[in-house]
Design an enzyme around this catalytic site. Structure first.
Site, PDB file in Angstrom:
ATOM      1  N   ASP A  80       0.857  -1.188   0.000  1.00 38.71           N
ATOM      2  CA  ASP A  80       0.000   0.000   0.000  1.00 38.71           C
ATOM      3  C   ASP A  80       0.893   1.238   0.000  1.00 38.71           C
ATOM      4  OD1 ASP A  80      -2.794   1.154   0.350  1.00 38.71           O
ATOM      5  OD2 ASP A  80      -1.725   2.080   2.023  1.00 38.71           O
ATOM      6  N   ASN A 129      -2.376  12.933  -3.768  1.00 42.03           N
ATOM      7  CA  ASN A 129      -3.285  13.423  -4.812  1.00 42.03           C
ATOM      8  C   ASN A 129      -3.768  14.830  -4.514  1.00 42.03           C
ATOM      9  OD1 ASN A 129      -3.347  11.449  -6.800  1.00 42.03           O
ATOM     10  ND2 ASN A 129      -4.891  10.214  -5.754  1.00 42.03           N
ATOM     11  N   ASP A 165      -1.435   9.621 -10.870  1.00 39.42           N
ATOM     12  CA  ASP A 165      -1.374   8.507 -11.838  1.00 39.42           C
ATOM     13  C   ASP A 165       0.064   8.187 -12.208  1.00 39.42           C
ATOM     14  OD1 ASP A 165      -4.110   8.445 -11.791  1.00 39.42           O
ATOM     15  OD2 ASP A 165      -4.391   9.492 -13.705  1.00 39.42           O
ATOM     16  N   GLU A 209      -4.503   2.430  -4.551  1.00 43.28           N
ATOM     17  CA  GLU A 209      -3.047   2.525  -4.408  1.00 43.28           C
ATOM     18  C   GLU A 209      -2.444   1.246  -3.832  1.00 43.28           C
ATOM     19  OE1 GLU A 209      -4.853   4.251  -0.616  1.00 43.28           O
ATOM     20  OE2 GLU A 209      -5.304   4.123  -2.756  1.00 43.28           O
TER      21      GLU A 209
END
Length: 519
Positions: free
Chosen positions: A388, A396, A405, A432
């Protein structure tokens, strides 16, 4: 020669003529034989013999010989009709014989002039009929048919004269009785041999017509075969080409004469040899088949075709070759190949993550179940690492989704670079989160791989100022290992790895936690 000798000569001549006819017709096809001709001469011969044994004192009315002679004359007339192209049905033959028998029996009860006139009158009729058939629609120049027709006209005239004299009460006339048999004898000799020549001529004409018809049919069949949309090829027992049409030559890019006599294998791609040899063996056993084949063209190109092959057997039932119809399926084959490749790409894309290019969750679930079953057969160890990205939402929010991305792609790339064994798999588990399946891997090796992956991502040094853990992007890893057993479930392994991931996060993130367990 006296009258009795002439009658015997007529009998012998009729039988000899019948024998010649038999020799003449025995080797001919049924459709070229003249019907009832041999029967006619035999009847005339038997009737003449009856007259011969009745002389020198024959009855006024020969009740036995008359039907035989008249029926013979009638049958010979119908034979002439057949030679002239006007065949008479069998029913007409039978009705003629029946009518003659009835008339001769009825004539026995008539007066002497009528009895003596009836037989020559009937003879005159049956000689006049073939004369009409021979001379009708003839040109003026002299021909065999004209000569033969003239002979029958003279015979009909002689018998007509005898019948007329009998009706007038002038018969019997000794001189006429002597002339008639002699005239009949000479005329029958001339007409008989002329008739044989005419029959031979007609037979030759019929044979030539049959040959011409066969040539025309052959030309027609060749035209059809050469202009067929399908390729047609014939092979001998050794697999050499004995015939092919123009379409088949076009398929392989050669001229027809360049292909004839060459082995069929010369026009196949090398990877087709083994299967072609097997199919040829099936043909030698008399088996037919439909299959696809790749031809090798003269220019080196390839063309896919569908072959419908049939074994050709000789009269003894032995293999003599093969005959095949070839259909061009090259366009269809290219379409099928493109479609297969497209389906394969779609199938692969359905198992790949569109953003990172690594396996997606669907492929991960299938691979984990498959690997667990495979490992369970031998009781081998299977490991799983769940990963993770730490504080990815904050990343983000700080840098935007485009940078987010890009970050996911970079992390996926470094994971794929480090998990490289054939049986292993790197997948995007969701958001993620990532997962790594490590085949036949024990707990220490799984823990080492988890730590290696953590360090590889840290080495990317992707800035992450919003992370409370570090100033760069980091990951937390949870590794678990199980010994797979029949009847077990990969969900246990997934749950264990998830527990270790939770431990790594609880320990402050940027950690690799591992634990060994068994189902």
């Amino acid at each position: 020669m006296d009258q009795r000798s002439l009658i015997l000569s007529l009998a012998i001549g009729s039988f000899v003529f019948a024998g010649l006819l038999y020799i003449f017709q025995r080797n001919k096809p049924r459709e070229q034989r003249i019907p009832f001709w041999i029967t006619a001469k035999c009847l005339q011969g038997v009737g003449s013999l009856c007259l011969y044994f009745m002389t020198p004192a024959p009855p006024e009315f020969p009740i036995v010989a008359a039907p035989l002679l008249l029926t013979g004359c009638a049958y010979e007339s119908w034979a002439l009709f057949a030679i002239c192209g006007h065949p008479v049905s069998r029913r007409t033959h039978l009705w003629t014989a029946a009518i003659i028998l009835v008339l001769t029996l009825a004539a026995a009860g008539l007066g002497q002039p009528w009895r003596m006139a009836m037989l020559p009158a009937l003879h005159a009729i049956f000689y006049a009929l073939p004369a009409w058939a021979l001379l009708a629609n003839q040109k003026r120049e002299l021909s065999l048919r004209v000569v033969l027709g003239g002979c029958f006209v003279l015979l009909a005239a002689v018998f007509t004269a005898q019948s007329a004299l009998a009706l007038c009460g002038l018969a019997p006339v000794p001189s006429l009785d002597a002339v008639i048999p002699a005239a009949v004898y000479v005329m029958l000799l001339v007409s008989g041999f002329s008739l044989l020549l005419l029959a031979q001529q007609k037979s030759d004409e019929a044979l030539e017509r049959a040959r011409r018809s066969l040539r025309e049919q052959d030309a027609q069949y060749r035209f059809i075969v050469d202009n067929a949309l399908e390729g047609i090829v014939a092979l001998d027992r050794d697999g050499r080409v004995t015939f092919l049409n123009r379409r088949m030559a076009e398929m392989v890019g050669y001229r027809v004469e360049e292909v004839l006599g060459k082995p069929y294998l010369d026009f196949l791609a090398e990877d087709q040899f083994a299967d072609a040899t097997a199919k040829q063996a099936e043909r030698t056993q008399g088996l037919d088949g439909v299959y696809e084949r790749c031809l090798l063209r003269k220019d080196g190109g390839r063309k896919w075709v569908q072959v419908s092959a049939r074994a050709v057997l000789d009269a003894a039932g032995h293999y003599a070759g093969a005959f095949s119809v070839i259909i061009d399926i090259d366009a269809r084959k290219r379409t099928e190949t493109a479609l297969t490749a497209s389906n394969k790409r779609l199938a692969e894309q359905s198992l790949l993550d569109g953003l990172t290019g690594i396996a997606n969750r669907r492929r991960f679930d299938e691979a984990l179940a498959r690997e667990y079953r495979r490992h369970a057969r031998g009781g081998a160890s299977l490991s799983l690492v769940l990963i993770d990205i730490d504080h990815f939402k904050a990343f983000n929010d700080r840098y935007g989704h485009l940078h987010g991305d890009a970050c996911l792609r970079q992390v996926a790339g470094v994971l794929r670079q480090n998990v490289t064994r054939a049986g292993d798999l790197v997948a995007r588990y969701g958001g993620e989160e990532f997962a790594c399946i490590l085949a036949e891997t024990d707990a220490p090796s799984a823990a080492a791989m988890a730590e290696r992956l953590r360090q590889a991502v840290a080495a990317l040094d992707i800035p992450h100022e919003a992370s409370p853990t570090a100033c760069r992007v980091t990951i937390s890893c949870g590794a678990a290992t199980v010994r797979c057993l029949p009847g077990g479930s990969p969900l246990e392994l997934l749950a264990r790895a998830d527990e270790q991931l939770y431990r790594a996060k609880a320990a402050g993130r940027d950690q690799a936690a591992a634990e060994s367990c068994a189902n």
